[in-house]
Structure formats: C-alpha cells, structure tokens
Design a protein around this motif. Structure first.
Motif, PDB file in Angstrom:
ATOM      1  N   ASP A 628      13.626  17.575   1.829  1.00 54.51           N
ATOM      2  CA  ASP A 628      13.644  16.350   2.645  1.00 54.51           C
ATOM      3  C   ASP A 628      12.289  15.647   2.595  1.00 54.51           C
ATOM      4  O   ASP A 628      12.220  14.404   2.531  1.00 54.51           O
ATOM      5  N   LEU A 629      11.215  16.425   2.617  1.00 57.20           N
ATOM      6  CA  LEU A 629       9.871  15.829   2.534  1.00 57.20           C
ATOM      7  C   LEU A 629       9.659  15.181   1.170  1.00 57.20           C
ATOM      8  O   LEU A 629       9.030  14.117   1.069  1.00 57.20           O
ATOM      9  N   GLU A 630      10.164  15.815   0.116  1.00 53.28           N
ATOM     10  CA  GLU A 630      10.064  15.226  -1.226  1.00 53.28           C
ATOM     11  C   GLU A 630      10.799  13.881  -1.267  1.00 53.28           C
ATOM     12  O   GLU A 630      10.332  12.923  -1.904  1.00 53.28           O
ATOM     13  N   ALA A 631      11.953  13.807  -0.588  1.00 55.13           N
ATOM     14  CA  ALA A 631      12.708  12.553  -0.547  1.00 55.13           C
ATOM     15  C   ALA A 631      11.926  11.479   0.203  1.00 55.13           C
ATOM     16  O   ALA A 631      11.907  10.306  -0.207  1.00 55.13           O
ATOM     17  N   VAL A 632      11.268  11.851   1.300  1.00 60.28           N
ATOM     18  CA  VAL A 632      10.454  10.884   2.056  1.00 60.28           C
ATOM     19  C   VAL A 632       9.308  10.382   1.178  1.00 60.28           C
ATOM     20  O   VAL A 632       8.979   9.184   1.191  1.00 60.28           O
ATOM     21  N   HIS A 633       8.701  11.278   0.409  1.00 61.35           N
ATOM     22  CA  HIS A 633       7.621  10.864  -0.507  1.00 61.35           C
ATOM     23  C   HIS A 633       8.144   9.841  -1.505  1.00 61.35           C
ATOM     24  O   HIS A 633       7.467   8.857  -1.819  1.00 61.35           O
ATOM     25  N   ASP A 634       9.360  10.062  -2.006  1.00 57.26           N
ATOM     26  CA  ASP A 634       9.959   9.101  -2.931  1.00 57.26           C
ATOM     27  C   ASP A 634      10.208   7.757  -2.257  1.00 57.26           C
ATOM     28  O   ASP A 634      10.081   6.694  -2.887  1.00 57.26           O
ATOM     29  N   VAL A 635      10.561   7.780  -0.977  1.00 59.78           N
ATOM     30  CA  VAL A 635      10.780   6.533  -0.234  1.00 59.78           C
ATOM     31  C   VAL A 635       9.469   5.756  -0.101  1.00 59.78           C
ATOM     32  O   VAL A 635       9.442   4.527  -0.231  1.00 59.78           O
ATOM     33  N   LEU A 636       8.380   6.463   0.148  1.00 66.27           N
ATOM     34  CA  LEU A 636       7.070   5.800   0.225  1.00 66.27           C
ATOM     35  C   LEU A 636       6.686   5.240  -1.146  1.00 66.27           C
ATOM     36  O   LEU A 636       6.102   4.150  -1.240  1.00 66.27           O
ATOM     37  N   ASP A 637       7.027   5.964  -2.214  1.00 65.48           N
ATOM     38  CA  ASP A 637       6.821   5.440  -3.573  1.00 65.48           C
ATOM     39  C   ASP A 637       7.606   4.142  -3.767  1.00 65.48           C
ATOM     40  O   ASP A 637       7.110   3.183  -4.372  1.00 65.48           O
ATOM     41  N   LEU A 638       8.836   4.131  -3.290  1.00 62.73           N
ATOM     42  CA  LEU A 638       9.686   2.938  -3.399  1.00 62.73           C
ATOM     43  C   LEU A 638       9.061   1.764  -2.658  1.00 62.73           C
ATOM     44  O   LEU A 638       9.038   0.630  -3.169  1.00 62.73           O
ATOM     45  N   TYR A 639       8.533   2.016  -1.472  1.00 66.28           N
ATOM     46  CA  TYR A 639       7.859   0.962  -0.706  1.00 66.28           C
ATOM     47  C   TYR A 639       6.685   0.399  -1.503  1.00 66.28           C
ATOM     48  O   TYR A 639       6.528  -0.836  -1.626  1.00 66.28           O
ATOM     49  N   LEU A 640       5.858   1.295  -2.050  1.00 68.87           N
ATOM     50  CA  LEU A 640       4.683   0.841  -2.797  1.00 68.87           C
ATOM     51  C   LEU A 640       5.094   0.058  -4.036  1.00 68.87           C
ATOM     52  O   LEU A 640       4.471  -0.949  -4.390  1.00 68.87           O
ATOM     53  N   TRP A 641       6.147   0.510  -4.711  1.00 67.73           N
ATOM     54  CA  TRP A 641       6.636  -0.199  -5.898  1.00 67.73           C
ATOM     55  C   TRP A 641       7.060  -1.618  -5.530  1.00 67.73           C
ATOM     56  O   TRP A 641       6.712  -2.589  -6.230  1.00 67.73           O
ATOM     57  N   LEU A 642       7.783  -1.752  -4.441  1.00 62.12           N
ATOM     58  CA  LEU A 642       8.249  -3.076  -4.016  1.00 62.12           C
ATOM     59  C   LEU A 642       7.109  -3.929  -3.471  1.00 62.12           C
ATOM     60  O   LEU A 642       7.152  -5.164  -3.550  1.00 62.12           O
ATOM     61  N   TYR A 644       4.244  -4.450  -4.654  1.00 59.75           N
ATOM     62  CA  TYR A 644       3.582  -5.217  -5.706  1.00 59.75           C
ATOM     63  C   TYR A 644       4.474  -6.320  -6.257  1.00 59.75           C
ATOM     64  O   TYR A 644       4.010  -7.157  -7.024  1.00 59.75           O
ATOM     65  N   ARG A 645       5.736  -6.325  -5.879  1.00 59.20           N
ATOM     66  CA  ARG A 645       6.654  -7.393  -6.293  1.00 59.20           C
ATOM     67  C   ARG A 645       6.892  -8.389  -5.161  1.00 59.20           C
ATOM     68  O   ARG A 645       7.129  -9.565  -5.414  1.00 59.20           O
ATOM     69  N   PHE A 646       6.831  -7.893  -3.925  1.00 54.00           N
ATOM     70  CA  PHE A 646       7.070  -8.753  -2.758  1.00 54.00           C
ATOM     71  C   PHE A 646       5.984  -8.471  -1.717  1.00 54.00           C
ATOM     72  O   PHE A 646       6.219  -7.787  -0.714  1.00 54.00           O
ATOM     73  N   MET A 647       4.785  -8.970  -1.969  1.00 51.80           N
ATOM     74  CA  MET A 647       3.642  -8.632  -1.121  1.00 51.80           C
ATOM     75  C   MET A 647       3.811  -9.097   0.314  1.00 51.80           C
ATOM     76  O   MET A 647       3.366  -8.429   1.258  1.00 51.80           O
ATOM     77  N   ASP A 648       4.458 -10.240   0.511  1.00 50.26           N
ATOM     78  CA  ASP A 648       4.608 -10.773   1.866  1.00 50.26           C
ATOM     79  C   ASP A 648       5.570  -9.931   2.703  1.00 50.26           C
ATOM     80  O   ASP A 648       5.371  -9.776   3.910  1.00 50.26           O
ATOM     81  N   MET A 649       6.597  -9.386   2.053  1.00 47.43           N
ATOM     82  CA  MET A 649       7.618  -8.638   2.787  1.00 47.43           C
ATOM     83  C   MET A 649       7.284  -7.155   2.918  1.00 47.43           C
ATOM     84  O   MET A 649       7.824  -6.459   3.774  1.00 47.43           O
ATOM     85  N   PHE A 650       6.387  -6.662   2.055  1.00 47.52           N
ATOM     86  CA  PHE A 650       5.936  -5.272   2.126  1.00 47.52           C
ATOM     87  C   PHE A 650       4.408  -5.298   2.223  1.00 47.52           C
ATOM     88  O   PHE A 650       3.700  -4.991   1.261  1.00 47.52           O
ATOM     89  N   PRO A 651       3.892  -5.687   3.380  1.00 48.76           N
ATOM     90  CA  PRO A 651       2.473  -6.064   3.483  1.00 48.76           C
ATOM     91  C   PRO A 651       1.485  -4.912   3.656  1.00 48.76           C
ATOM     92  O   PRO A 651       0.286  -5.131   3.544  1.00 48.76           O
ATOM     93  N   ASP A 652       1.946  -3.700   3.944  1.00 45.24           N
ATOM     94  CA  ASP A 652       1.021  -2.643   4.365  1.00 45.24           C
ATOM     95  C   ASP A 652       0.890  -1.532   3.325  1.00 45.24           C
ATOM     96  O   ASP A 652       0.933  -0.346   3.651  1.00 45.24           O
ATOM     97  N   ALA A 653       0.701  -1.914   2.084  1.00 48.53           N
ATOM     98  CA  ALA A 653       0.653  -0.922   1.001  1.00 48.53           C
ATOM     99  C   ALA A 653      -0.497   0.067   1.184  1.00 48.53           C
ATOM    100  O   ALA A 653      -0.335   1.269   0.956  1.00 48.53           O
ATOM    101  N   SER A 654      -1.665  -0.406   1.589  1.00 48.24           N
ATOM    102  CA  SER A 654      -2.818   0.491   1.719  1.00 48.24           C
ATOM    103  C   SER A 654      -2.585   1.530   2.813  1.00 48.24           C
ATOM    104  O   SER A 654      -2.931   2.708   2.647  1.00 48.24           O
ATOM    105  N   LEU A 655      -1.988   1.110   3.914  1.00 48.31           N
ATOM    106  CA  LEU A 655      -1.696   2.059   4.992  1.00 48.31           C
ATOM    107  C   LEU A 655      -0.624   3.065   4.564  1.00 48.31           C
ATOM    108  O   LEU A 655      -0.707   4.251   4.889  1.00 48.31           O
ATOM    109  N   ILE A 656       0.360   2.590   3.831  1.00 51.88           N
ATOM    110  CA  ILE A 656       1.424   3.490   3.356  1.00 51.88           C
ATOM    111  C   ILE A 656       0.865   4.490   2.367  1.00 51.88           C
ATOM    112  O   ILE A 656       1.262   5.660   2.344  1.00 51.88           O
ATOM    113  N   ARG A 657      -0.096   4.058   1.539  1.00 49.39           N
ATOM    114  CA  ARG A 657      -0.683   4.984   0.579  1.00 49.39           C
ATOM    115  C   ARG A 657      -1.437   6.098   1.294  1.00 49.39           C
ATOM    116  O   ARG A 657      -1.380   7.266   0.877  1.00 49.39           O
ATOM    117  N   ASP A 658      -2.153   5.767   2.355  1.00 50.51           N
ATOM    118  CA  ASP A 658      -2.834   6.796   3.152  1.00 50.51           C
ATOM    119  C   ASP A 658      -1.816   7.757   3.761  1.00 50.51           C
ATOM    120  O   ASP A 658      -2.036   8.976   3.792  1.00 50.51           O
TER     121      ASP A 658
END
Length: 787
Positions: A628-642, A644-658
């Motif tokens: 389940d934790l591995e799946a959550v990590h993949d979800v955070l990867d998905l957020y970071l991937w998106l 860089y394509r939709f910066m306004d709608m996914f604005p907190d990449a640096s916080l998510i990376r931390d």
C-alpha cells in the motif's frame, strides 16, 4: 426550412398535377439538397470512382467503428412539407419498401463498395429503418422518393443515396477514410524531424555485452563535448549520469518525467542534460548525444521513445550503446536518413562462467550471491527461507521507489554490512551498480506481455538471460570473475542452451501516434472516444517493414478510465500518457480523482493531497501495508509528473517531493525488516507462502514448456495442464512449479489434494467391500480442473 414557402406554393397545386410537376418540384429543391438522387447505376459509377481513389489501401477493421445515434425527427414547425407536396406516407407500405431494399443483393454489393461490409450494412439499415419509421416528418427529398416507390413511380434502388447519407451520419469514418489514412501514414518517420535532417550527423554505435565498457567510452565523449544530452532507459541511470557529470566538473541538468533539476542557481539551463529517453528534446542542438540501451527500440510499449531519439536528436555526433543485435536495424534506419554508422565493438572486461552444478539448496549460499526471481511471491518466499537460515538479505524489485532500491544496493555492496545475499527481480538488469559474485536463476519462466497485449509464460530470452547474468563479476566490483547457475539442476541445461543461442536480430523499431495526429483524427471523428480514436488510428496506420506501432493498451486503459470526465482532447491525451501501474487500484483511482479535480478547475494542493492519501502514514506492519505504501509513492510520482504539465493545477510539487522523500524512508525501513513483515503476514493469513521443497524448481522439460505455451495469456488451467497431486515426488514437483508460475495458488492445490485423497479413500473403500461400484449407482470421475 428556408425553402418552405416555395414548397408550400407547390403544395397548393391540385393533387392530379403534383405527379406531373415532380421534375419541377425537384428542380426547385435542388439548391437546398444538391443534385437529386439518380438511379442505382449512376451511383454505382460514383462508388467505383471513390473505391479506386482510395488507392487500394488495406481493408479497415470495421468492428472498431462505433455507431452514433441519429434521433428521429419530431414534428416540424412548418408542418410536414413532404406530405403537403405529395401525400402522407403509409408506414406499412414504407416498411415493405425498406425490407425489399435491405434484401437487394445489388444494394448490398454497392454498400460494400462504399465500405459497408455485412456488419456495418446491417447496423446502418436498422438505424435507417428506425429513423424512417419513427420520424413524425421526413425531409422533403426522401418523402417524395418513398412516396413514388410506394406508387410504382420510382425504383426501390433510388433509396440508396439517402441510406448512404444516413450510414455516414452514424459511421462518420466512412466519409473521411482517405483523410484518416493520410493522417495515420507512418511510412517515412525521418521526415518528422526536419531539424535533425538539417544536420549532417555522425552515428557511432558502441556494441558489446554488459560490463564491456561501451557506455563508459560514450560518456567520456559526452563529458568532453561543449554540449550534450544523455538519454537513459531509467530514472536511476539518468540520476547516475547527472551526478557523475557534475562530480567531473561538467555542469549538467536532470530531466525526468517527475523531476527537473538545474545546477545553476539562477535556473539557467546547463550545456549538458541527463534525461530519461522519453524526455529528450528533438529541437535543441547538441554537440554530442548518447542514447543508452538502443536495443530497447524494439520494446512493445516504449520502443517509440528510442526511435524518436535516434531519428530526431539534433547532435553532431550521436553515440548509441547497446547489443549487437540492433546494429543491422540501426544501419537500415540511418540509410533512409543518408547517415553512415560507425560500429565500435567491445569485449567483456571480466570473465564470466556458467557453473556445472546448480545451487540445489539455500544452504549452499555464499557471500555475493544474487538470487533472481520473476515474481514478488518468490521474492518473499526466498527472503523468508534465507532468514530462517540465519542470513541477512537485501531485496530489490521493480515497484520499489528508486531511493529504496539504491539503499538496498548500498547495503548489499557494503563489505562491512552483514547483508551478503541479494534477492531481486530482473530489475537489477539496468541502472544499479552491484557487487555480485554469482547470479542464481530461481526460475527460467517469466510472465510477459506480447505485442498483442496478451500474457505469455515463456522461458526468458537469450537477451534477457545475458543482461541479467552479466551483472555478476563486474569490472568495478570486488568480484573480478562472475559465475552463473540455477536453483534447480534440471534448469541448468536449459540455461546453458539459452546462453549459447545467438541473440535474434532486431527487425523493427517502435512508433507512437502524436497528440497532433490524434487531434486531427478527432477533428474528423468528433464524437469518437479517445480509446476508439486510438483503435481506429492503429488500424488505419501504414508502416514500413522497419517499423511497428507500439502497444497502446495502457494508454487505452487510462482513456477508458477517465472517458466520462469532461476534458479537452489535449488534456485528456496528456492524462492518458501519465505512467501508471494499472495493477494498482489505488493508483488508478488516483488518476481518476486527479482528472476529476482538474475538470472542476479545483487545484490539487498540498493540503488536499495530504488528506487524500491520509497522511501521516504509519510504518508497515505486514506485506500488504508495504505494498500500500508503494502504491502511495506511485501516486506522489503521478502528481509530480502532472505538475510539470499542468503547473497551475498541481502547484505544490516541491512540497510533494519532500513528502515523497519521507515516504521513501518509511518504505526503506519496511524493506529492511521485510522478513518480519512476511512472518506477520503469514500469521494473519495475509500472505500464502508454502514451503514446497521444489517450489523454486522450475523444471522446464518438453512437457512443461508446451504446457506453458498452452496456458499463454491466461491463469486458468486447461484439462491437461495439471495432474492430481499425489505422493509421487515428480508430481509434487509439477504442482509446485505450477504454483510458482501463478497457474495454481497454494489454496487451490490444497483443495485439489483434499479432493483427490477423498476420491482415493472412496475408491479403496469400494474395492475393499465389493470390488465393484455399489449397485444402482454410477460414480463419475471428477476432473481435477472442474473447480
């Protein structure tokens, strides 16, 4: 209608004169409808011309054409003009006319000339008939023709132009087949990259096996250039070159799907960039480009990225690193661009030998051993058995976060760490520097997906075996000589056979439709779903023998998942290209949730995502928690991937990376204690691991090999795939292998064994009592696969 007043004037004529003035009426209506439908023979001439204009292209797969709904016409504000010009239609007579039209062989043949095969013709006719019978009022032209046919003044074949017009409404692809074929013409890919064609590139192919120094020499050229790009198959490799480059005093940026790192404090781009191959720029000029693992150009899903890099990179020198099997194809592709290929051959730097004895038992493990498995279940089973023997092992498999993989690799490589054994999947084949003395194949059967998207159970290929075996005894490790063997003795001869086979030459490179091409398809087929557009594109596409269209099942899976969410086509396309593991339900539902939030124009903030994943997360207590934790990590990867394509709608990449780094640490601790998690899982029956003596023994005899082929693409057992378990050691070994291959679960095996023993007891009892079946009964033998 704009012509209604004119038509009403004609309607005032006496009924007897209407038929006589039919030609005049049609002449008056011609400006509104174009040339009035002619006879079947005239239409046939047009059909022949249209068919010949198509250039004899391949016949499309019409099962992909999804019919649209055409609603019957309701009452018109101007009244039923057709009825006023002629007379009201008798629906019973009309139905007879339509049935006669449907049965006409000439009509069916003409429909085929326009692309209406038997299936489409039938669907189009049903829709056409429903439209005619259920409409309150019909267009004037078709009303007049139907009226004339009913009264014998016209032939039933005169309905064909109206039928064809309706068929094109419900199947719009019929009206634009030639345009679609032009859009999906993929026969000259080099022409897609005019910037690269404007440069006279020098192509150098560094050819050799693993641990031969081919990549090292290419990277040295990359370091010495004024500008360069490295294109790797994995994030780990891109990170490695990024770190090596900067450590060598060559400023280098990092670009992956989920990460952008610039070394200059002001954000200015460095002259060098290390990236995953999908992320390389085909418009930026470089002095040197390096494309690693070029043989992956044949990959059924990702091959398009290597094709794009090979044909499109704007570099004075392009260095390719990979297997010799790719040389001929690269030369053929470069011949079409007018570029010559220089081949530099390399030999392995350290010797590697295939042992004459198998491991047989985990008691025979030595420091530096790596056991290669092809399933997580085997990873868990082997790790547990190693721990029982008082040894410590590191674990590496594909779904682990990169940081955890590196931590486990470091633990295994550290000579001062008590961990001396590695248990891994073929994920070690690329991107990790490991100090391995001996590779031990736990199995030689690997589930795979073929170019049609079907699951196959086949022995590993020579290329895969060489890639994995080559990780032993690497030049930079403490072990200067490598060894390879198998867990089971019966597999050893097959391994030797596989390694001796020549690697099949690569014959074709992958291609992938671009967003622009799909948008052009959507312009012609505005009502088609994105998944259906992809299917039609692939079906219409034309490729040369040197290319193939990559498997797009994952793309279509995402497209169908978010189809009901209102998004623009370009945004929908981007969401569908996001890399997700469709076997992870939480990751799939997250893609759906992200798309839904986007469609509502609601930004996905750090606070929102924390609530969504229920942060903070607890350390894993069992294997299920770890997954389940591995799946959550993949979800955070998905957020970071998106992001860089939709910066306004996914604005907190640096916080998510931390947040992701913190989660990586939690997963690392879980993997470090994986044997404890396995114990807890078994105690609570969350994990089924049976200690079969031969569960690791994948004895690939001719019978088992043919059985693996028979069960290709399925998990179900055929009637001859399994024999009932018995006390015989050979049969137990077969059952164990079937469990290991995923064809049986331990629970299923127990149930079969229980039923078999019950049958044996009953038979024995009957033979003891009478030697025959009881009178009046007939016992039917229960097939082992009936459950």
């Amino acid at each position: 209608m704009s012509f209604s007043r004119c038509a009403l004037l004609w309607a005032r004529l006496p009924a007897g004169r209407q038929a006589g003035h039919r030609a005049a009426i049609c002449s008056a209506l011609r400006p509104h409808f174009g040339p009035f439908p002619g006879l079947l023979g005239q239409v046939s001439v047009l059909a022949t011309a249209s068919s010949s204009a198509s250039g004899g292209s391949k016949i499309p797969n019409t099962s992909l054409f999804v019919p649209l709904t055409v609603k019957p016409q309701g009452p018109s504000a101007d009244g039923d003009v057709g009825a006023e010009l002629t007379r009201p239609l008798d629906k019973n007579e009309v139905k007879k006319v339509l049935d006669k039209f449907y049965k006409r062989k000439e009509v069916q043949k003409l429909g085929a000339d326009y692309g209406l095969d038997a299936r489409l013709f039938h669907q189009a006719f049903i829709s056409f008939r429903n439209y005619i019978m259920q409409s309150h009022s019909l267009d004037v032209d078709i009303h007049i023709v139907l009226n004339d046919i009913c009264f014998g003044a016209a032939h039933v074949d005169d309905l064909f132009p109206f039928f064809l017009r309706h068929a094109k409404q419900i199947f719009p692809v019929l009206d634009c087949k030639d345009d679609l074929r032009k859009i999906s013409d993929l026969r000259i890919p080099p022409n897609w990259y005019p910037d690269a064609r404007a440069v006279q590139r020098k192509i150098i192919f560094h050819s050799g096996p693993t641990n031969s120094g081919k990549t090292y020499h290419a990277i040295q050229k990359y370091f010495s250039a004024k500008s360069g790009v490295y294109c790797g198959p994995l994030k780990l490799l891109a990170h490695e070159i990024f770190e090596k480059s900067n450590a060598a005093g060559v400023p280098c940026d990092l670009v992956t799907g989920e990460e952008r790192v610039t070394v200059h404090p002001d954000g200015k781009q460095a002259s060098h960039v290390s990236c995953t191959v999908e992320m390389c720029s085909v418009t930026t000029p470089y002095e040197v480009a390096v494309i690693d693992e070029i043989q992956m150009i044949r990959d059924p899903a990702r091959g398009w990225a290597w094709t794009r890099a090979l044909l499109g990179l704007c570099a004075e020198e392009v260095h390719l690193c990979g297997e010799p099997a790719a040389i001929d194809l690269v030369m053929e592709l470069m011949y079409t661009t007018g570029e010559e290929v220089e081949v530099r051959d390399y030999k392995r730097l350290t010797p590697i030998s295939v042992l004459d004895h198998a491991l047989e038992s985990l008691d025979n493990l030595r420091p530096g051993d790596c056991i290669v498995c092809f399933s997580k279940n085997d990873i868990y089973s082997v790790s547990r058995q190693i721990e029982i023997r008082g040894l410590e092992s590191a674990v590496i498999y594909g779904s682990l976060p990169p940081g955890t993989k590196l931590a486990q690799a470091k633990k295994f490589n550290d000579p001062n760490d008590p961990c001396k054994i590695l248990v891994a999947t073929d994920a070690i084949g690329m991107g990790l520097n490991l100090s391995i003395r001996r590779i031990i194949f736990y199995s030689l059967i690997k589930p795979s997906i073929n170019e049609k998207g079907e699951k196959e159970l086949e022995p590993i290929t020579t290329s895969q075996a060489l890639q994995i075996a080559g990780r032993a005894g690497r030049f930079s490790s403490q072990f200067k000589e490598g060894e390879v063997t198998t867990m089971n003795h019966e597999d050893l001869s097959l391994l030797k056979e596989i390694l001796k086979r020549p690697v099949d030459p690569i014959t074709a490179a992958g291609l992938h439709p671009t967003a622009e091409q799909i948008e052009m398809f959507a312009y012609h087929l505005p009502d088609a779903t994105l998944s259906n557009l992809i299917d039609i594109f692939v079906d219409f596409s034309q490729v040369d023998g040197q290319y193939f269209v990559c498997n797009m099942d994952d793309f279509k899976f995402s497209a169908e998942l978010i189809q009901h969410i209102p998004l623009s086509l370009r945004v929908r396309y981007i969401f569908c290209t996001a890399p997700i593991n469709k076997k992870q339900p939480f990751v799939c539902s997250s893609l759906l949730q992200f798309a839904r939030q986007y469609s509502r124009n609601e930004p996905l903030t750090f606070a929102w995502l924390r609530r969504y994943i229920k942060w903070p997360l607890l350390p894993p207590r069992n294997i299920k928690d770890l997954m389940d934790l591995e799946a959550v990590h993949d979800v955070l990867d998905l957020y970071l991937w998106l992001s860089y394509r939709f910066m306004d709608m996914f604005p907190d990449a640096s916080l998510i990376r931390d947040l992701q780094k913190e989660l990586d640490g939690i997963i690392q601790d879980g993997v470090h204690n994986i044997t404890k998690l396995i114990k807890v899982s078994e105690t609570h029956k969350l994990l089924n691991l049976e200690s079969f003596p031969s569960v690791s023994q994948s004895r690939l005899s001719g019978t088992l090999k043919s059985q693996a082929r028979r069960t290709r693409g399925t998990k179900a057992l055929g009637s001859k795939a399994t024999e009932p378990p018995s006390a015989n050691a050979g049969e137990l070994s077969l059952a164990s292998r079937l469990v290991q291959q995923g064809l049986l679960t331990p629970d299923m095996l127990k149930q079969l064994e229980k039923e078999w023993m019950t049958q044996q007891t009953e038979c024995s009892k009957e033979r003891t009592e009478s030697g025959t079946h009881p009178k009046g009964t007939r016992r039917k033998k229960k097939e082992p696969d009936s459950d």
